[in-house]
Design an enzyme around this catalytic site. Structure first.
Site, PDB file in Angstrom:
ATOM      1  N   GLU A   1      17.127  12.671   3.471  1.00  0.00           N
ATOM      2  CA  GLU A   1      16.986  14.021   3.974  1.00  0.00           C
ATOM      3  C   GLU A   1      15.539  14.336   4.367  1.00  0.00           C
ATOM      4  OE1 GLU A   1      19.058  17.539   4.842  1.00  0.00           O
ATOM      5  OE2 GLU A   1      19.515  15.431   4.652  1.00  0.00           O
ATOM      6  N   ASP A   2      14.599  13.914   3.507  1.00  0.00           N
ATOM      7  CA  ASP A   2      13.221  14.379   3.660  1.00  0.00           C
ATOM      8  C   ASP A   2      12.267  13.344   4.245  1.00  0.00           C
ATOM      9  OD1 ASP A   2      14.083  16.684   2.549  1.00  0.00           O
ATOM     10  OD2 ASP A   2      13.326  16.250   0.535  1.00  0.00           O
TER      11      ASP A   2
END
Ligand code: MN
Length: 714
Positions: free
Chosen positions: A88-89
């Site tokens: 996600e990051d």
């Protein structure tokens, strides 16, 4: 929410050392070294990222892994926990994770990342949709949800770094969604902590006031608590039981909830003392109960045997409330060590205790069954809001326990009816139920069951589910089976009608339907985007394809279509075609009226009276019109609409209604408007045909007050 700046500090590194030390208590060295690799990988992926609190980002996955480590989760889960935010990051792909740590880990990380994308909105419909996705993820692998819950728990623990608005939103979402799921999975400690933290962030002032109040009275309680504890221990010792007894602190949120819901004051709730007794086996539970009931008097109606009948999430214990010294209520929970494990860790107790205990298998099976039944509802319900409503019933059960005549006890959610019970026994029993006896007496199938009811379902071999059941069943199992049945039935009816439409169209080309080969059928079905001949017929019955067009393509494939001349070969309407044939609400045709059929997209054939104003309007779309006629042997009743002007007089409606009943008709609907001297009444009546309606109107004209009576058509 993260800013790039300084290199990682050493705080996280020592956090990691601590975690691996803890995990080495139950994991093998090779597992620890995989986790160390995952940690280093995650640390470099997140390097330069910081949490709102200022800590290096890696501290978060470490904390999540540590929460799961306390539940003794397996290496795959812990690896995925350390990596849960990298997709996600950072720009790490699923295949990279898969190459380094295996597909199982990659699937878990992917599952958690997908859940992360869900933005839970206040708009109820969007929320329902998100809930569905969450459950789908859960149904595939419950470990995804366990990681997500641990992730949420750590975010809740560190929420103070966020803006007040964001804190409230996250807390509400946790209270409404994550906490109930933790509860349903039996993760009691996580459930309670999520609730407390949500309460703190949603109502900080109330939380502080209650904290202060509990601190204030705790001192006074200590002496009473010790006195009761000693008495209980002595009593159980004398009964020959080797036990562990502990006092229970109440959660602030549960105190708050009771104050609000039961309108009790703080001291009324806080003055209740809670104790937990753990004994070696089930017989000892009942012995302990008996001993304690003779020590202090039990309060009637408070005893609950969750050992005989476990809660849906697998929880088992005996509950009772006693009247202690100075009239203080004492709440008891009595259980075995196995029950205690499940009460604390629920579905996670499988990993926590690595036990092949029948109890643990049982709760796994229950969780699995629950998820399966949710999935069935999921695939069947078109309306996600409705789905959410039913899910809430499943997630917040105030349960009802009812038994079969053979004494088998079934656990159902609150407000369950006899139909829910029938489906809970067996799908076939549900599908064929026609009546019910509750405690030996005949009752309606819609009767809401009470705990302790003995329910005997009466079935008939060819009985079928009734659509009206959908208005009162509450369990997802009953709903999905009734729905499924209705869908299949509609399919059959429409296929049958589609076949009749097509045969008629073929006859107008002078083709015998029997001469069409299966190969021709298959080819045409494929070309029309249908899976089978039957689906094509159904589509035709429902008006998705024009019969004339389909017939034309069967006869001369590829040619353009002109409408065949019809006339004598009009299709005969029986009125029992089900969903495939509808009677227009504008003109209410009844047998005897000259009629036309209009094929409406996705609705099937709609029958109008030939001079209905709507027909005139749509004349141009010629291909959609079909010659129809009434069948000779119609037995069904039809709706007709009449308008009546009557002189206002006492009892006139009653006289008109009697007249209608005497003429052998039923009233479906009445509306009236009055202008002083006269009243205009609109009736929707059930009649068998034009003669019947004419006879009815004649006899109504004989009622003195009736000034004028007309049939309404369009
Ligand atoms: Mn996270």
């Amino acid at each position: 929410m993260r800013a790039k700046s300084l290199p990682d500090s050493s705080a996280a590194t020592s956090g990691a050392e601590f975690l691996f030390h803890e995990l080495s208590g139950y994991l093998k060295p090779e597992d620890i070294s995989q986790l160390q690799n995952a940690y280093l990988f995650s640390q470099s992926a997140h390097s330069g990222q910081f949490r709102k609190s200022g800590e290096p980002y890696i501290s978060h996955p470490l904390a999540v892994a540590s929460i799961l480590g306390k539940l003794h989760m397996d290496t795959q889960t812990l690896t995925a926990a350390l990596l849960h935010d990298v997709m996600e990051d950072t720009h790490v792909s699923k295949s990279e994770i898969s190459n380094r740590f295996g597909t199982a880990v990659a699937d878990l990380v992917d599952g958690v990342s997908k859940l992360d994308k869900i933005e839970f909105q206040t708009h109820a419909d969007a929320q329902a949709e998100n809930f569905r996705k969450m459950l789908l993820a859960m149904a595939r692998d419950v470990r995804v949800i366990l990681i997500k819950l641990a992730d949420r728990l750590h975010n809740m623990r560190t929420l103070e770094a966020m803006r007040p608005e964001k804190r409230r939103r996250t807390a509400r979402e946790t209270m409404e969604i994550y906490a109930p799921i933790a509860n349903r999975l039996g993760l009691n400690n996580i459930y309670q902590e999520l609730q407390e933290l949500s309460f703190l962030n949603l109502f900080p002032t109330r939380y502080r006031v209650l904290t202060k109040a509990t601190k204030g009275v705790r001192g006074n309680r200590r002496e009473v608590l010790k006195k009761i504890l000693d008495a209980i221990r002595k009593c159980l010792y004398e009964a020959g039981l080797n036990t562990k007894v502990s006092g229970r602190e109440k959660q602030l949120y549960s105190i708050y909830k009771k104050m609000v819901e039961k309108h009790l004051t703080f001291s009324e709730i806080f003055d209740i003392y809670g104790f937990r007794v753990v004994v070696k086996d089930i017989p000892s539970c009942y012995i302990a109960l008996g001993a304690l009931h003779s020590l202090y008097n039990p309060i009637p109606g408070k005893f609950k045997d969750y050992i005989a009948i476990a809660k849906a999430n697998g929880y088992q214990s005996l509950h009772s409330t006693l009247l202690g010294p100075y009239g203080t209520p004492i709440e008891l929970q009595i259980r075995t060590p196995e029950m205690h494990r499940i009460a604390e860790a629920g579905v996670a107790s499988h990993w926590l205790y690595k036990s092949s205990d029948a109890d643990l298998n049982d709760i796994h099976m229950r969780t699995h069954q629950w998820l399966q039944s949710l999935l069935e509802t999921l695939s069947d319900s078109d309306d996600s809001l409705e789905f959410l409503e039913h899910l809430k019933v499943d997630l917040f059960p105030g349960e009802v326990y009812a038994c079969t005549p053979q004494g088998k006890i079934l656990t159902l959610p609150k407000d369950s009816t006899a139909v829910d019970f029938a489906y809970a026994v067996h799908t076939d029993i549900g599908n064929c139920c026609v009546a019910v006896k509750i405690n030996g007496e005949n009752a309606s199938l819609r009767t809401k069951l009470m705990s302790g009811d003995r329910v005997e379902i009466v079935t008939a071999p060819h009985a079928e589910p009734n659509p009206a059941w959908l208005t009162y069943v509450v369990t997802s199992k009953a709903r999905s089976h009734i729905r499924h049945f209705l869908k299949t039935m509609q399919f059959e009816e429409s296929a049958e009608f589609g076949k009749r439409l097509l045969n008629q169209a073929l006859l107008s080309f002078n083709i015998d339907p029997q001469t069409i080969s299966e190969a021709q059928w298959e080819k045409l079905a494929r070309e029309s985007g249908a899976k089978s001949k039957k689906e094509l017929l159904t589509d035709m019955g429902l008006g998705k394809h024009l019969p004339a067009l389909v017939a034309k393509r069967l006869v001369t494939p590829g040619e353009s279509v002109s409408r065949p001349s019809g006339g004598d070969d009009a299709i005969a309407i029986l009125g029992t075609e089900g969903m495939a044939v509808q009677f227009a609400k504008c003109c209410h045709p009844i047998p005897g009226d000259p009629i036309f059929g209009f094929i409406k997209k996705n609705q099937g054939l709609v029958i109008h009276i030939h001079d209905c104003p709507l027909i005139a309007k749509n004349r141009r779309s010629k291909n959609n019109w079909l010659d129809v006629t009434w069948s000779q042997d119609i037995t069904k009743l039809f709706e007709a609409s009449i308008k009546m002007v009557v002189v206002n007089q006492r009892g006139v409606l009653a006289r008109v209604a009697t007249g209608i009943a005497e003429a052998g008709s039923n009233i479906d609907n009445i509306s009236m408007e009055s202008d002083g001297a006269h009243t205009t009444m609109h009736f929707t009546l059930q009649v068998s045909n034009r003669q019947h309606l004419a006879k009815l109107m004649r006899s109504l004209r004989h009622v003195n007050e009736v000034a004028r009576i007309t049939r309404v058509r369009g």
